[in-house]
Write a protein that holds these residues in place. Structure first.
Motif, PDB file in Angstrom:
ATOM      1  N   LYS B  30      43.456  37.232  37.466  1.00  0.00           N
ATOM      2  CA  LYS B  30      42.018  38.108  36.156  1.00  0.00           C
ATOM      3  C   LYS B  30      42.968  39.511  35.756  1.00  0.00           C
ATOM      4  CE  LYS B  30      37.566  36.655  37.742  1.00  0.00           C
ATOM      5  NZ  LYS B  30      36.918  37.330  38.535  1.00  0.00           N
ATOM      6  N   CYS B  31      42.876  39.707  34.447  1.00  0.00           N
ATOM      7  CA  CYS B  31      42.521  40.837  34.310  1.00  0.00           C
ATOM      8  C   CYS B  31      41.990  42.067  34.678  1.00  0.00           C
ATOM      9  CB  CYS B  31      42.710  41.301  32.624  1.00  0.00           C
ATOM     10  SG  CYS B  31      42.948  43.380  32.075  1.00  0.00           S
ATOM     11  N   PRO B  32      41.942  43.253  35.564  1.00  0.00           N
ATOM     12  CA  PRO B  32      41.362  43.511  36.090  1.00  0.00           C
ATOM     13  C   PRO B  32      40.632  44.405  35.143  1.00  0.00           C
ATOM     14  CG  PRO B  32      43.134  44.739  36.668  1.00  0.00           C
ATOM     15  CD  PRO B  32      43.477  43.518  35.503  1.00  0.00           C
ATOM     16  N   SER B  33      40.560  44.954  33.912  1.00  0.00           N
ATOM     17  CA  SER B  33      40.062  44.958  32.727  1.00  0.00           C
ATOM     18  C   SER B  33      38.514  44.007  32.635  1.00  0.00           C
ATOM     19  CB  SER B  33      40.417  46.064  31.835  1.00  0.00           C
ATOM     20  OG  SER B  33      40.086  46.966  30.730  1.00  0.00           O
ATOM     21  N   CYS B  34      39.510  43.013  31.199  1.00  0.00           N
ATOM     22  CA  CYS B  34      38.458  42.539  30.401  1.00  0.00           C
ATOM     23  C   CYS B  34      38.790  41.180  31.785  1.00  0.00           C
ATOM     24  CB  CYS B  34      38.845  41.963  29.925  1.00  0.00           C
ATOM     25  SG  CYS B  34      40.986  41.066  29.470  1.00  0.00           S
ATOM     26  N   GLU B  35      38.702  40.897  32.857  1.00  0.00           N
ATOM     27  CA  GLU B  35      38.773  39.563  33.633  1.00  0.00           C
ATOM     28  C   GLU B  35      39.083  38.100  32.718  1.00  0.00           C
ATOM     29  OE1 GLU B  35      34.448  40.368  34.955  1.00  0.00           O
ATOM     30  OE2 GLU B  35      35.335  41.618  36.405  1.00  0.00           O
ATOM     31  N   VAL B  49      50.951  43.848  30.555  1.00  0.00           N
ATOM     32  CA  VAL B  49      49.825  44.801  29.763  1.00  0.00           C
ATOM     33  C   VAL B  49      49.284  43.047  29.631  1.00  0.00           C
ATOM     34  CG1 VAL B  49      49.171  45.799  27.483  1.00  0.00           C
ATOM     35  CG2 VAL B  49      51.682  45.978  29.070  1.00  0.00           C
ATOM     36  N   CYS B  50      47.428  43.174  29.226  1.00  0.00           N
ATOM     37  CA  CYS B  50      46.590  42.502  29.262  1.00  0.00           C
ATOM     38  C   CYS B  50      47.193  41.975  27.733  1.00  0.00           C
ATOM     39  CB  CYS B  50      45.710  42.616  29.611  1.00  0.00           C
ATOM     40  SG  CYS B  50      44.152  41.540  28.612  1.00  0.00           S
ATOM     41  N   HIS B  51      47.096  40.692  27.131  1.00  0.00           N
ATOM     42  CA  HIS B  51      47.317  40.446  25.822  1.00  0.00           C
ATOM     43  C   HIS B  51      45.969  40.540  24.604  1.00  0.00           C
ATOM     44  CE1 HIS B  51      50.597  37.642  26.693  1.00  0.00           C
ATOM     45  NE2 HIS B  51      50.331  37.373  28.012  1.00  0.00           N
ATOM     46  N   TYR B  52      44.678  39.820  25.432  1.00  0.00           N
ATOM     47  CA  TYR B  52      43.137  40.215  25.333  1.00  0.00           C
ATOM     48  C   TYR B  52      42.983  42.117  25.320  1.00  0.00           C
ATOM     49  CZ  TYR B  52      43.702  35.397  26.718  1.00  0.00           C
ATOM     50  OH  TYR B  52      43.712  34.446  26.950  1.00  0.00           O
ATOM     51  N   CYS B  53      43.168  42.339  25.810  1.00  0.00           N
ATOM     52  CA  CYS B  53      42.412  43.742  25.629  1.00  0.00           C
ATOM     53  C   CYS B  53      43.413  45.020  26.316  1.00  0.00           C
ATOM     54  CB  CYS B  53      41.609  44.138  26.899  1.00  0.00           C
ATOM     55  SG  CYS B  53      42.100  44.667  29.250  1.00  0.00           S
ATOM     56  N   ASN B  54      44.434  45.015  26.379  1.00  0.00           N
ATOM     57  CA  ASN B  54      45.402  45.459  26.259  1.00  0.00           C
ATOM     58  C   ASN B  54      45.823  46.619  27.482  1.00  0.00           C
ATOM     59  OD1 ASN B  54      48.124  46.831  24.827  1.00  0.00           O
ATOM     60  ND2 ASN B  54      47.175  48.141  23.688  1.00  0.00           N
ATOM     61  N   HIS B  55      45.104  46.183  28.422  1.00  0.00           N
ATOM     62  CA  HIS B  55      44.707  47.244  29.822  1.00  0.00           C
ATOM     63  C   HIS B  55      46.377  46.971  30.417  1.00  0.00           C
ATOM     64  CE1 HIS B  55      43.813  48.789  33.411  1.00  0.00           C
ATOM     65  NE2 HIS B  55      43.976  47.062  33.897  1.00  0.00           N
ATOM     66  N   HIS B  56      47.091  47.921  30.897  1.00  0.00           N
ATOM     67  CA  HIS B  56      48.061  48.333  31.644  1.00  0.00           C
ATOM     68  C   HIS B  56      48.270  48.039  32.956  1.00  0.00           C
ATOM     69  CE1 HIS B  56      49.401  49.371  27.350  1.00  0.00           C
ATOM     70  NE2 HIS B  56      50.314  49.899  27.786  1.00  0.00           N
TER      71      HIS B  56
HETATM   72 ZN   LIG Z   1      42.394  42.329  29.804  1.00  0.00          ZN
END
Ligand SMILES: [Zn+2]
Lengths: 314, 286
Positions: B30-35, B49-56
């Motif tokens: 799970k992306c820790p930012s956008c889940e 890096v998350c494809h959805y929200c760009n979270h590193h």
């Molecule tokens: Zn994300």
């Protein structure tokens, strides 16, 4: 007078002596002998109690509100103290006070955290918790000490650098890092003393010196016992254990060779006799500065570098 | 896995094979930012890096070195031996046992790796923190490694890049941990005296005694997009002042806006950015 828990039996006895004195004076009785016996009892109690303080007890002594603070030391030890204010960038932060003055015949730059002694002065000095502008002022004054080639004395007394939005916004981390950097850059004799609390990076920024002294009941640690207890024990009530484990007393730190010297405090600690504590520090500073005067500028800086490189080297 | 080359020591090869099964078991995360659910292979391809929200997402030290050095080739150095558990520290668990557990879990000696290699053809020494090793906390081993990194850079006449990722001090080492603030600062001064570039890349998170020492003393300071950087942690600040913190507080972007760092860089542009800077500094004429 502010009384710590473990001092209560002592102050109770002292109150009794005062009452006796009062009554005897009113009634014209001669009770000199009785008072002398009681006074001896007080001294013995002080010796007993202070002879076996726990680390947590010492934390409380270090934070005692009537303990001498930076300005008390300056008043007693420094002639013609001339405060220099401002960081030339943003503001003057009175949590750190500094300036030129004369210490036992020689001009020095003296800088330290001031906690204040009543509500008004505590607010003025932000309880001794500096903001970035305080550290930037310290850097400016250290650079002046270097420029004029005058010895540098710092007196450290802070629970820690101020934890707030504006402090972060103005670069608390950068300010502390640069102050430590400057401590390690100057080529003049530099003696630091932890006079009360040496709280983490907020202390290091002024305490990275050729010689580091601690008053007998001062503390110096990477985190407060309360903070350590809540993070590592998940229970802030374990502050006693945390204080013990952190090895934050002057005695522990001398044993670990983190500091160079302990300055003795009067019986019952500095708050019972500030003047004696201050004179003791004056004598210690004089000796340390004299020792350091034998080193060349280059050696002074190299000694400081080596001191910190060597900590924990096997 | 083509990045295992002759440059990588047997011990580190062992580490990568050891951690392999753990990855296979978690094909999705799970992306820790956008889940959003992220497929492991896609994530690796996208440098975590998350494809959805760009979270590193956080990288361990080894992945960091792979990311930065040309062809994922580098030579790690053996870190100096330091006294283990100088205080005989114990909270709910003995510190020595905690250390052992982390060593087993991460395959590393402590929270840092030091290696040298080339970045866009430019030689460099890199000291990279590992947040997964006790929160990247700085104790004797980390301090000694930073000094060793500076000494190596000076010996090789290379620039040094420090990549802190740390919650701050190693509390279990008490005063010894605190003393790593001045000690690491001496390492920075050694670089300065040798007139060699000392660059810093701040990644998520950089806090406390780490940010307030060598991490904020770079000649040039880059930060990875979105990284949390500050002195006091947001939770402590909130508890102290009991005010709402501003949006984006203590992010890399916030630090840049307040003049504290030089550039915010997306992970995919890191190597190119370092290449540019290192080349400019190497090709100067004076
Ligand atoms: Zn994300």
């Amino acid at each position: 007078m502010y009384t710590l828990d473990f001092e209560k039996q002592i102050t109770d006895l002292e109150t009794k002596i005062e009452e006796l004195r009062h009554v005897s004076k009113e009634k014209g009785m001669d009770i000199v002998a009785e008072i002398s016996v009681l006074q001896k009892k007080v001294d013995k109690l002080l010796k007993d109690v202070y002879g076996k303080l726990s680390s947590w007890d010492k934390v409380q002594v270090a934070r005692h509100p009537e303990r001498p603070h930076f300005l008390d030391y300056v008043k007693e030890l420094i002639e013609d103290f001339t405060e220099l204010t401002g960081d030339r960038l943003y503001a003057d932060d009175q949590a750190i006070v500094g300036g030129l003055g004369r210490f036992r015949g020689q001009t020095v730059m003296i800088i330290g955290q001031e906690k204040g002694h009543d509500i008004e002065s505590r607010m003025k000095h932000n309880f001794g918790s500096p903001k970035p502008e305080g550290y930037r002022k310290a850097v400016r004054l250290m650079a002046l000490a270097e420029h004029y080639r005058v010895p540098l004395i710092t007196l450290v007394d802070t629970a820690g650098a101020y934890p707030g939005i504006e402090a972060e916004e103005r670069g608390q981390a950068v300010a502390i890092a640069r102050a430590t950097d400057m401590c390690l850059s100057v080529t003049v004799p530099f003696v630091a003393t932890i006079i009360g609390e040496g709280g983490s990076g907020g202390a290091i920024a002024l305490a990275t010196a050729n010689r580091v002294l601690m008053m007998e009941y001062a503390i110096y640690s990477v985190i407060s016992p309360e903070g350590c207890a809540s993070i590592l024990w998940h229970d802030s009530a374990k502050k006693g254990e945390a204080a013990e484990a952190q090895k934050l007393t002057a005695q522990d730190l001398l044993k670990l060779k983190i500091i160079d010297r302990i300055v003795p405090e009067p019986l019952g600690a500095a708050h019972r006799n500030p003047k004696e504590a201050i004179t003791n520090l004056g004598n210690a500073l004089e000796k340390e500065l004299k020792d350091l005067s034998n080193l060349t500028p280059k050696q002074l800086k190299a000694q400081r570098h080596q001191k910190y490189l060597d900590i924990g080297r096997v | 896995m083509n990045w295992i080359t002759d440059y990588v020591r047997p011990k580190l090869q062992k580490l990568t094979t050891e951690t392999k099964p753990a990855v296979a078991d978690n094909l999705w995360q799970k992306c820790p930012s956008c889940e959003q659910m992220l497929f492991h292979r896609d994530l690796v391809d996208n440098l975590s890096v998350c494809h959805y929200c760009n979270h590193h997402l956080r990288l361990n030290a080894y992945a960091r070195l792979k990311l930065l050095f040309d062809n994922e080739e580098f030579t790690p150095i053996t870190l100096p031996k330091v006294p283990l558990d100088p205080l005989k520290f114990k909270d709910s668990k003995k510190y020595v046992d905690r250390l052992k557990d982390y060593r087993k879990k991460t395959g590393q000696e402590d929270a840092i790796l030091v290696a040298h290699g080339k970045i866009g053809g430019n030689p460099a020494v890199v000291a990279a923190f590992d947040f997964s090793f006790m929160g990247g906390s700085m104790g004797l081993a980390v301090g000694a490694a930073l000094v060793a990194a500076a000494e190596l850079a000076i010996k090789l006449d290379f620039p040094l890049i420090a990549i802190p990722a740390s919650g701050g001090a190693r509390m279990q080492e008490g005063p010894f941990s605190l003393m790593q603030m001045p000690r690491s600062t001496v390492a920075v001064q050694m670089m300065r005296e040798a007139r060699l570039p000392y660059l810093v890349l701040l990644v998520d998170p950089t806090l406390g005694g780490v940010s307030a020492s060598f991490a904020m003393l770079g000649d040039i300071t880059l930060a990875e997009s979105g990284a949390t950087i500050g002195f006091t942690g947001a939770r402590v600040i909130q508890q102290t002042i009991k005010e709402k913190l501003p949006a984006g507080f203590q992010t890399a972007e916030y630090l840049q806006e307040h003049g504290m760092i030089d550039r915010v860089v997306h992970r995919k542009d890191l190597r190119a950015t370092f290449k540019k800077i290192l080349t400019l500094l190497r090709q100067k004429s004076l």
